[in-house]
Design an enzyme around this catalytic site. Structure first.
Site, PDB file in Angstrom:
ATOM      1  N   TYR A  14       0.439   1.750  10.259  1.00 21.87           N
ATOM      2  CA  TYR A  14      -0.217   2.882  10.920  1.00 21.87           C
ATOM      3  C   TYR A  14      -1.140   3.662   9.987  1.00 21.87           C
ATOM      4  O   TYR A  14      -1.773   4.624  10.403  1.00 21.87           O
ATOM      5  CB  TYR A  14       0.836   3.846  11.488  1.00 21.87           C
ATOM      6  CG  TYR A  14       1.789   4.345  10.423  1.00 21.87           C
ATOM      7  CD1 TYR A  14       1.458   5.433   9.620  1.00 21.87           C
ATOM      8  CD2 TYR A  14       2.995   3.692  10.190  1.00 21.87           C
ATOM      9  CE1 TYR A  14       2.311   5.863   8.616  1.00 21.87           C
ATOM     10  CE2 TYR A  14       3.845   4.117   9.196  1.00 21.87           C
ATOM     11  CZ  TYR A  14       3.504   5.207   8.414  1.00 21.87           C
ATOM     12  OH  TYR A  14       4.339   5.635   7.415  1.00 21.87           O
ATOM     13  N   GLY A  15      -1.220   3.254   8.715  1.00 26.03           N
ATOM     14  CA  GLY A  15      -1.966   4.044   7.741  1.00 26.03           C
ATOM     15  C   GLY A  15      -3.022   3.257   7.006  1.00 26.03           C
ATOM     16  O   GLY A  15      -3.882   2.614   7.608  1.00 26.03           O
ATOM     17  N   THR A  16      -2.934   3.275   5.675  1.00 26.03           N
ATOM     18  CA  THR A  16      -3.981   2.704   4.825  1.00 26.03           C
ATOM     19  C   THR A  16      -4.018   1.178   4.839  1.00 26.03           C
ATOM     20  O   THR A  16      -4.951   0.597   4.291  1.00 26.03           O
ATOM     21  CB  THR A  16      -3.837   3.189   3.373  1.00 26.03           C
ATOM     22  OG1 THR A  16      -2.628   2.678   2.817  1.00 26.03           O
ATOM     23  CG2 THR A  16      -3.858   4.716   3.292  1.00 26.03           C
ATOM     24  N   LEU A  17      -3.032   0.515   5.462  1.00 22.98           N
ATOM     25  CA  LEU A  17      -3.020  -0.955   5.520  1.00 22.98           C
ATOM     26  C   LEU A  17      -3.713  -1.506   6.765  1.00 22.98           C
ATOM     27  O   LEU A  17      -3.875  -2.718   6.898  1.00 22.98           O
ATOM     28  CB  LEU A  17      -1.576  -1.473   5.457  1.00 22.98           C
ATOM     29  CG  LEU A  17      -0.871  -1.268   4.116  1.00 22.98           C
ATOM     30  CD1 LEU A  17       0.628  -1.510   4.246  1.00 22.98           C
ATOM     31  CD2 LEU A  17      -1.466  -2.177   3.048  1.00 22.98           C
TER      32      LEU A  17
ATOM     33  N   GLU B 255       5.123  -0.131  -0.790  1.00 24.57           N
ATOM     34  CA  GLU B 255       5.502   1.097  -0.088  1.00 24.57           C
ATOM     35  C   GLU B 255       6.598   1.887  -0.812  1.00 24.57           C
ATOM     36  O   GLU B 255       7.066   2.897  -0.294  1.00 24.57           O
ATOM     37  CB  GLU B 255       5.948   0.779   1.340  1.00 24.57           C
ATOM     38  CG  GLU B 255       4.882   0.120   2.190  1.00 24.57           C
ATOM     39  CD  GLU B 255       3.742   1.058   2.593  1.00 24.57           C
ATOM     40  OE1 GLU B 255       3.619   2.163   2.032  1.00 24.57           O
ATOM     41  OE2 GLU B 255       2.964   0.676   3.477  1.00 24.57           O
TER      42      GLU B 255
END
Length: 156
Positions: free
Chosen positions: A7-10, A82
């Site tokens: 849901y983020g920087t990936l 992570e």
């Protein structure tokens, strides 16, 4: 293969997507887009403006993201990347499928057609209490209106 929801920087177009397509780290195959079935607070926090999904079910928004099938090598890389289990914890969450491109077996195709899949998600239960008071987002974009520029690891 395991399913992972990012849901983020990936996500595609975000600063760390390069890791998802680096086959030296393992295999990650884009399957589709979705959002969490339950609501969660998605905050941008810390001095590096990192997106965190706080593990507080029922609070916040249905968080949008992408679903990937990953091999064991990529899953191990993601755990390390992570900071699992200290910074983030990898837990199973129910994800509502919004768009599906996956070409898995009949069981997976049926589950996707029914709309809900169980995926590993990196969320956190180990956060400073003041983060609960930060603005909640339903989707993350490193160059979004929030104005909080993500700082890449190599620049920290």
């Amino acid at each position: 293969m395991a399913r992972v929801f990012v849901y983020g920087t990936l996500k595609k177009g975000q600063p760390n997507y390069k890791h998802m397509i680096n086959t030296a780290k393992g295999l990650a195959k884009f399957q589709g887009r979705g959002h969490t079935v339950e609501k969660y607070p998605l905050v941008i926090a810390g001095k590096y403006n990192i997106p965190y999904m706080l593990n507080i079910p029922g609070t916040g928004h249905h968080v949008a993201g992408e679903i990937y099938s990953v091999d064991e090598q990529m899953l191990q890389f993601l755990d390390e990347f992570e900071g699992c289990p200290d910074m983030y914890q990898r837990t199973l969450m129910r994800i509502q499928v919004v768009e599906w491109e996956g070409k898995g077996g009949a069981g997976e195709a049926r589950a996707a057609a029914e709309g809900v899949l169980e995926c590993f998600v990196y969320s956190t239960a180990t956060y400073p209490p003041e983060w609960v008071g930060l603005p909640y987002y339903d989707s993350y974009d490193s160059s979004g209106k929030h104005g909080l520029s993500y700082v890449l690891r190599e620049s920290r």
